[in-house]
Design a protein around this motif. Structure first.
Motif, PDB file in Angstrom:
ATOM      1  N   LEU A  21     -25.186  38.336 120.263  1.00  0.00           N
ATOM      2  CA  LEU A  21     -25.436  39.675 120.790  1.00  0.00           C
ATOM      3  C   LEU A  21     -25.910  40.628 119.697  1.00  0.00           C
ATOM      4  CD1 LEU A  21     -22.437  40.153 123.258  1.00  0.00           C
ATOM      5  CD2 LEU A  21     -24.850  39.896 123.854  1.00  0.00           C
ATOM      6  N   GLY A  22     -25.437  40.390 118.460  1.00  0.00           N
ATOM      7  CA  GLY A  22     -25.882  41.214 117.334  1.00  0.00           C
ATOM      8  C   GLY A  22     -27.373  41.068 117.097  1.00  0.00           C
ATOM      9  N   ILE A  23     -27.875  39.835 117.186  1.00  0.00           N
ATOM     10  CA  ILE A  23     -29.311  39.604 117.029  1.00  0.00           C
ATOM     11  C   ILE A  23     -30.072  40.282 118.168  1.00  0.00           C
ATOM     12  CG2 ILE A  23     -31.132  37.853 116.950  1.00  0.00           C
ATOM     13  CD1 ILE A  23     -29.074  35.936 115.757  1.00  0.00           C
ATOM     14  N   PHE A  24     -29.509  40.182 119.387  1.00  0.00           N
ATOM     15  CA  PHE A  24     -30.131  40.848 120.532  1.00  0.00           C
ATOM     16  C   PHE A  24     -30.181  42.356 120.312  1.00  0.00           C
ATOM     17  CE2 PHE A  24     -29.559  43.118 124.586  1.00  0.00           C
ATOM     18  CZ  PHE A  24     -30.708  42.717 125.243  1.00  0.00           C
ATOM     19  N   GLY A  25     -29.100  42.916 119.742  1.00  0.00           N
ATOM     20  CA  GLY A  25     -29.056  44.349 119.486  1.00  0.00           C
ATOM     21  C   GLY A  25     -30.113  44.784 118.490  1.00  0.00           C
ATOM     22  N   LEU A  26     -30.281  43.994 117.411  1.00  0.00           N
ATOM     23  CA  LEU A  26     -31.314  44.306 116.418  1.00  0.00           C
ATOM     24  C   LEU A  26     -32.697  44.261 117.051  1.00  0.00           C
ATOM     25  CD1 LEU A  26     -29.968  42.251 113.373  1.00  0.00           C
ATOM     26  CD2 LEU A  26     -30.069  44.742 113.564  1.00  0.00           C
ATOM     27  N   TRP A  27     -32.891  43.277 117.901  1.00  0.00           N
ATOM     28  CA  TRP A  27     -34.181  43.116 118.583  1.00  0.00           C
ATOM     29  C   TRP A  27     -34.452  44.303 119.513  1.00  0.00           C
ATOM     30  CZ3 TRP A  27     -34.927  40.189 123.647  1.00  0.00           C
ATOM     31  CH2 TRP A  27     -36.283  40.047 123.937  1.00  0.00           C
ATOM     32  N   ALA A  28     -33.409  44.772 120.214  1.00  0.00           N
ATOM     33  CA  ALA A  28     -33.574  45.873 121.165  1.00  0.00           C
ATOM     34  C   ALA A  28     -33.769  47.213 120.467  1.00  0.00           C
ATOM     35  CB  ALA A  28     -32.359  45.940 122.088  1.00  0.00           C
ATOM     36  N   ILE A  29     -33.071  47.410 119.341  1.00  0.00           N
ATOM     37  CA  ILE A  29     -33.126  48.690 118.628  1.00  0.00           C
ATOM     38  C   ILE A  29     -34.403  48.820 117.812  1.00  0.00           C
ATOM     39  CG2 ILE A  29     -32.021  50.089 116.840  1.00  0.00           C
ATOM     40  CD1 ILE A  29     -29.341  48.843 117.769  1.00  0.00           C
ATOM     41  N   MET A  30     -34.801  47.718 117.176  1.00  0.00           N
ATOM     42  CA  MET A  30     -35.992  47.741 116.309  1.00  0.00           C
ATOM     43  C   MET A  30     -37.003  46.726 116.826  1.00  0.00           C
ATOM     44  SD  MET A  30     -34.221  47.897 112.533  1.00  0.00           S
ATOM     45  CE  MET A  30     -33.397  46.324 112.770  1.00  0.00           C
ATOM     46  N   PRO A  31     -37.821  47.109 117.813  1.00  0.00           N
ATOM     47  CA  PRO A  31     -38.729  46.151 118.456  1.00  0.00           C
ATOM     48  C   PRO A  31     -39.644  45.403 117.500  1.00  0.00           C
ATOM     49  CG  PRO A  31     -38.673  48.225 119.676  1.00  0.00           C
ATOM     50  CD  PRO A  31     -37.921  48.451 118.407  1.00  0.00           C
ATOM     51  N   VAL A  32     -40.127  46.058 116.436  1.00  0.00           N
ATOM     52  CA  VAL A  32     -41.057  45.399 115.514  1.00  0.00           C
ATOM     53  C   VAL A  32     -40.314  44.453 114.580  1.00  0.00           C
ATOM     54  CG1 VAL A  32     -42.787  45.712 113.717  1.00  0.00           C
ATOM     55  CG2 VAL A  32     -42.676  47.322 115.643  1.00  0.00           C
ATOM     56  N   MET A  33     -39.370  44.993 113.782  1.00  0.00           N
ATOM     57  CA  MET A  33     -38.579  44.153 112.887  1.00  0.00           C
ATOM     58  C   MET A  33     -37.654  43.232 113.678  1.00  0.00           C
ATOM     59  SD  MET A  33     -39.438  44.413 109.817  1.00  0.00           S
ATOM     60  CE  MET A  33     -38.058  43.503 109.135  1.00  0.00           C
ATOM     61  N   LEU A  35     -38.372  41.610 116.198  1.00  0.00           N
ATOM     62  CA  LEU A  35     -39.101  40.401 116.561  1.00  0.00           C
ATOM     63  C   LEU A  35     -38.881  39.311 115.513  1.00  0.00           C
ATOM     64  CD1 LEU A  35     -41.014  39.310 118.731  1.00  0.00           C
ATOM     65  CD2 LEU A  35     -42.918  40.027 117.290  1.00  0.00           C
ATOM     66  N   VAL A  36     -38.773  39.711 114.241  1.00  0.00           N
ATOM     67  CA  VAL A  36     -38.480  38.754 113.165  1.00  0.00           C
ATOM     68  C   VAL A  36     -37.076  38.201 113.336  1.00  0.00           C
ATOM     69  CG1 VAL A  36     -38.258  38.467 110.667  1.00  0.00           C
ATOM     70  CG2 VAL A  36     -40.042  39.958 111.592  1.00  0.00           C
ATOM     71  N   PHE A  37     -36.114  39.087 113.613  1.00  0.00           N
ATOM     72  CA  PHE A  37     -34.739  38.635 113.811  1.00  0.00           C
ATOM     73  C   PHE A  37     -34.614  37.724 115.028  1.00  0.00           C
ATOM     74  CE2 PHE A  37     -33.905  42.724 111.517  1.00  0.00           C
ATOM     75  CZ  PHE A  37     -33.293  42.168 110.400  1.00  0.00           C
ATOM     76  N   SER A  38     -35.436  37.981 116.051  1.00  0.00           N
ATOM     77  CA  SER A  38     -35.326  37.199 117.289  1.00  0.00           C
ATOM     78  C   SER A  38     -35.616  35.717 117.069  1.00  0.00           C
ATOM     79  CB  SER A  38     -36.274  37.762 118.359  1.00  0.00           C
ATOM     80  OG  SER A  38     -37.629  37.506 118.030  1.00  0.00           O
TER      81      SER A  38
END
Length: 327
Positions: A21-33, A35-38
């Motif tokens: 869920l943390g990775i999902f949160g990073l993806w949702a909060i920072m759409p550009v960066m 995408l790398v985390f996703s």
């Protein structure tokens, strides 16, 4: 009162859910960066699949998907994307546990995800009373229209907006037909990255991982070179739009495979020259953000079929060492 073993399992399941869920949160909060985390969405699922086994680890993807479904308010494209990567992590763990060759692990896991994706699309098409192509076409059209609205909000020149607007139908036609190969190429790339990262994470945790040897010695099966050559030939020699799109589709998948081989070669020489971790991170970062370097790495992987940059003996296989810095 739960036993210590049950408490540890519950703690691992909770940790796996929070990490994903943390990775999902990073993806949702920072759409550009984000995408790398996703790219690393499958990693915690893969790790806990190996650590906990099938029966306990299955709770992690189920809970994560349920919570994301609640947050998203129901089925969405983002949920479909996220679920595919979650399933990829679980399938990778399943295939690794069977001690299959590394190529079969990646191919089988990707095939499982694609099969489930097609099955979901089939069910949704029945519910929506639309064909799969029509569903995909509608989604692509909506995405293009949203992108065009975003460009307008950025106050791009009107001539550019008009040019894009006038080409939407053509862009939609091409994207719908390239989407299967784009999805396949993306899943292959993400599977390979997570296999490498998962191996390091699992072995560092003292868990058992199959000995695939040094992955920076990995080479694609030689016969695949004909797939690359055929794709290029179709693209160059055929004038029909349908055939050219077929050539591009094949080229997209082949380029990912030879990018993997090219990166293995880059890693081999970084290791051979004993360069520091900081230098390695810099090199990989430059490759990630410079398209011309990506093409160079693909070319290196492709021409390695004939040049053999690493001078590897076909019968030589080195065991996976304790050196965690190598690919």
């Amino acid at each position: 009162m739960p036993s210590p073993l049950q408490s540890n399992v519950s703690k691992d399941i909770a940790t796996g859910v929070v990490a994903t869920l943390g990775i999902f949160g990073l993806w949702a909060i920072m759409p550009v960066m984000g995408l790398v985390f996703s790219i690393f969405i499958p990693l915690p699922i893969l790790f806990y699949r190996i650590k906990l086994g099938r029966h306990h680890s299955i709770f992690i993807p189920v809970v994560v998907m349920a919570m994301i479904g609640l947050i998203s308010g129901g089925p969405t494209t983002d949920l479909f994307f996220f679920s595919a990567f979650i399933a990829l992590g679980f399938f990778l763990g399943e295939m690794i546990e069977k001690s299959l060759p590394v190529e079969m692990v990646v191919v089988a896991a990707c095939a499982g995800v694609i099969g489930i994706g097609v099955g979901i699309l089939l069910m949704y098409s029945v519910i929506a009373h639309k064909g799969i192509v029509e569903l995909i076409s509608d989604h692509v059209k909506t995405s293009l229209e949203l992108s065009l609205a975003l460009y307008k909000s950025f106050e791009m020149p009107q001539e550019t907006i008009d040019a894009i607007s006038g080409s939407l139908d053509r862009i939609q036609y091409v994207m719908v037909r390239l989407l299967p190969s784009m999805a396949t190429a993306s899943i292959l790339f993400v599977a390979w990255i997570n296999l490498i990262a998962g191996r390091s994470l699992v072995t560092r945790s003292g868990l058992t991982f199959p000995d695939y040897g040094r992955l920076n010695r990995w080479r694609a099966p030689e016969g695949l070179v004909w797939g690359m050559i055929a794709s290029i030939a179709i693209l160059v020699l055929m004038s029909s739009t349908g055939f050219r799109l077929l050539g591009i589709s094949g080229l997209l998948v082949m380029m990912v495979i030879y990018f993997m081989q090219g990166i293995a070669i880059v890693s081999f020489f970084l290791e051979k020259n004993k360069l520091s971790r900081a230098v390695r991170v810099l090199v990989y970062s430059l490759i990630a953000f410079q398209q011309i370097l990506v093409l160079i790495v693909v070319s290196i992987g492709f021409f390695d079929v004939w040049i053999d940059f690493r001078k590897l003996s076909p019968n030589r296989r080195e065991p996976d060492p304790s050196d965690r810095d190598s690919v």
